[in-house]
Design an enzyme around this catalytic site. Structure first.
Site, PDB file in Angstrom:
ATOM      1  N   GLY A 141       0.806  -1.219   0.000  1.00 41.78           N
ATOM      2  CA  GLY A 141       0.000   0.000   0.000  1.00 41.78           C
ATOM      3  C   GLY A 141       0.836   1.265   0.000  1.00 41.78           C
ATOM      4  O   GLY A 141       2.032   1.247  -0.297  1.00 41.78           O
ATOM      5  N   LEU A 195       0.503   3.695  -2.166  1.00 37.69           N
ATOM      6  CA  LEU A 195       0.915   3.561  -3.564  1.00 37.69           C
ATOM      7  C   LEU A 195       1.618   4.816  -4.084  1.00 37.69           C
ATOM      8  O   LEU A 195       1.240   5.936  -3.746  1.00 37.69           O
ATOM      9  CB  LEU A 195      -0.315   3.276  -4.436  1.00 37.69           C
ATOM     10  N   GLY A 240       5.677   4.172  -8.824  1.00 42.70           N
ATOM     11  CA  GLY A 240       6.270   2.859  -9.113  1.00 42.70           C
ATOM     12  C   GLY A 240       5.187   1.784  -9.127  1.00 42.70           C
ATOM     13  O   GLY A 240       5.091   0.982 -10.063  1.00 42.70           O
ATOM     14  N   HIS A 241       4.329   1.802  -8.087  1.00 38.38           N
ATOM     15  CA  HIS A 241       3.227   0.828  -8.036  1.00 38.38           C
ATOM     16  C   HIS A 241       2.268   1.038  -9.213  1.00 38.38           C
ATOM     17  O   HIS A 241       1.779   0.085  -9.809  1.00 38.38           O
ATOM     18  CB  HIS A 241       2.418   0.995  -6.744  1.00 38.38           C
ATOM     19  N   LYS A 301      13.155  -1.905  -8.264  1.00 40.43           N
ATOM     20  CA  LYS A 301      13.856  -1.194  -7.195  1.00 40.43           C
ATOM     21  C   LYS A 301      14.279  -2.196  -6.120  1.00 40.43           C
ATOM     22  O   LYS A 301      15.369  -2.124  -5.584  1.00 40.43           O
ATOM     23  CB  LYS A 301      13.010  -0.083  -6.578  1.00 40.43           C
ATOM     24  N   ARG A 308       8.743   4.830   1.545  1.00 42.51           N
ATOM     25  CA  ARG A 308       9.492   5.355   2.689  1.00 42.51           C
ATOM     26  C   ARG A 308      10.020   6.772   2.454  1.00 42.51           C
ATOM     27  O   ARG A 308      10.508   7.394   3.398  1.00 42.51           O
ATOM     28  CB  ARG A 308      10.647   4.417   3.047  1.00 42.51           C
TER      29      ARG A 308
END
Ligand code: PAF
Length: 282
Positions: free
Chosen positions: A31, A33, A36-37, A150, A188
């Site tokens: 989650g 998001l 990238g997601h 990644k 992050r």
């Protein structure tokens, strides 16, 4: 778009989809998001008739003292982004249904693939990842599952695991998506202070510098790594977990680089741990 938390219910939904010949594309995530997601979801949308996204912050892949409780979560925002990407079904289980009382089964990939790099810094991490990914794959039974590069080592470990366990379905790895200034997208990144955000650009600059050295003819790993460490240490604010040059398939360290070499790095910026990677001659 359906949101399903119950395991039996999603299993039945996916089995029914398969039974009528639908191709299932699956993007497992924790989650929060980001682009990238979303790139995985857009590719999944192209490849599948039924696009399934899972959102589960998996406790078993966090070590003691890591950021499980603080891990960023925003289901409403994720739901909106998923809808915009054409997701058909969000699987949103709770920890008790994935790991009910008495839970005792773990999947682990043995050897250097999981004990080096991230595995050396986070000894229980990959066991948690491979356990939950096996569970998610057996629940959703996708024809294709998509992961970002990644987490380069994670992708290699998942490929090894699905091959070794003869799990059906294709594993697809997609390129890293970066911010305009080059920072690799990560959930992050929200932890970073303004200064930390600035300092974190050292990762992508180190990758660029290493690629330039390689393209100018420097093939000795130690020379490239020595410059990389100098660049990462230059600001005095990052602490290096590792910076390595490895074979992209085996993740074994190499003394001389070639077209199969990837640089992998992990640093801490304050309390935030960031990873990145890139080919040098690719
Ligand atoms: O890459 C991630 O977000 C996680 O490690 C994964 C693959 C969803 C397993 O929890």
């Amino acid at each position: 778009m359906e949101i399903i938390s119950n395991i039996k219910e999603i299993q039945t939904r996916c089995l029914n989809a398969r039974a009528v010949g639908q191709i299932i594309a699956f993007v497992p995530t924790m989650g929060f998001l980001h682009e990238g997601h979303l790139s995985l979801l857009r590719e999944g949308r192209k490849r599948g008739d039924l696009l399934v996204l899972s959102i589960f912050v998996n406790p078993t892949q966090f070590g003691q003292g890591e950021d499980l409780d603080a891990y960023p979560r925003d289901f409403e925002r994720d739901e909106r982004l998923a809808r915009e990407c054409g997701v058909d079904l969000i699987f949103y289980p709770d920890a008790e249904s994935i790991y009910p009382p008495g839970y005792a089964t773990y999947v682990s990939v043995e050897g250097p693939l999981t004990t080096s790099l991230e595995g050396a810094c986070r000894p229980t991490h990959f066991r948690g990842v491979t356990t939950v990914v096996t569970k998610l794959l057996t629940i959703v039974m996708p024809h294709v599952a998509l992961f970002g590069r990644k987490d380069f080592q994670q992708l290699a470990v998942i490929r090894r695991m699905t091959k070794d366990l003869n799990l059906p379905g294709e594993i697809v790895g997609l390129p890293i998506v970066r911010e305009d200034d080059g920072l690799a997208m990560s959930s992050r990144n929200v932890y970073l202070s303004d200064d930390g955000r600035n300092d974190s650009l050292a990762l992508v600059e180190t990758l660029r510098q290493a690629a330039e050295m390689a393209q100018d003819g420097e093939l000795a790993s130690e020379k490239i790594l020595s410059s990389a460490r100098q660049r990462l240490n230059a600001g005095g604010t990052l602490s290096i977990d590792y910076v390595k040059l490895c074979n992209a398939h085996t993740l074994e360290e190499v003394a001389t680089i070639d077209h199969n070499t990837v640089m992998l790095l992990a640093v801490k910026v304050g309390k935030t741990r960031l990873i990145d990677n890139g080919p040098l001659l690719g």
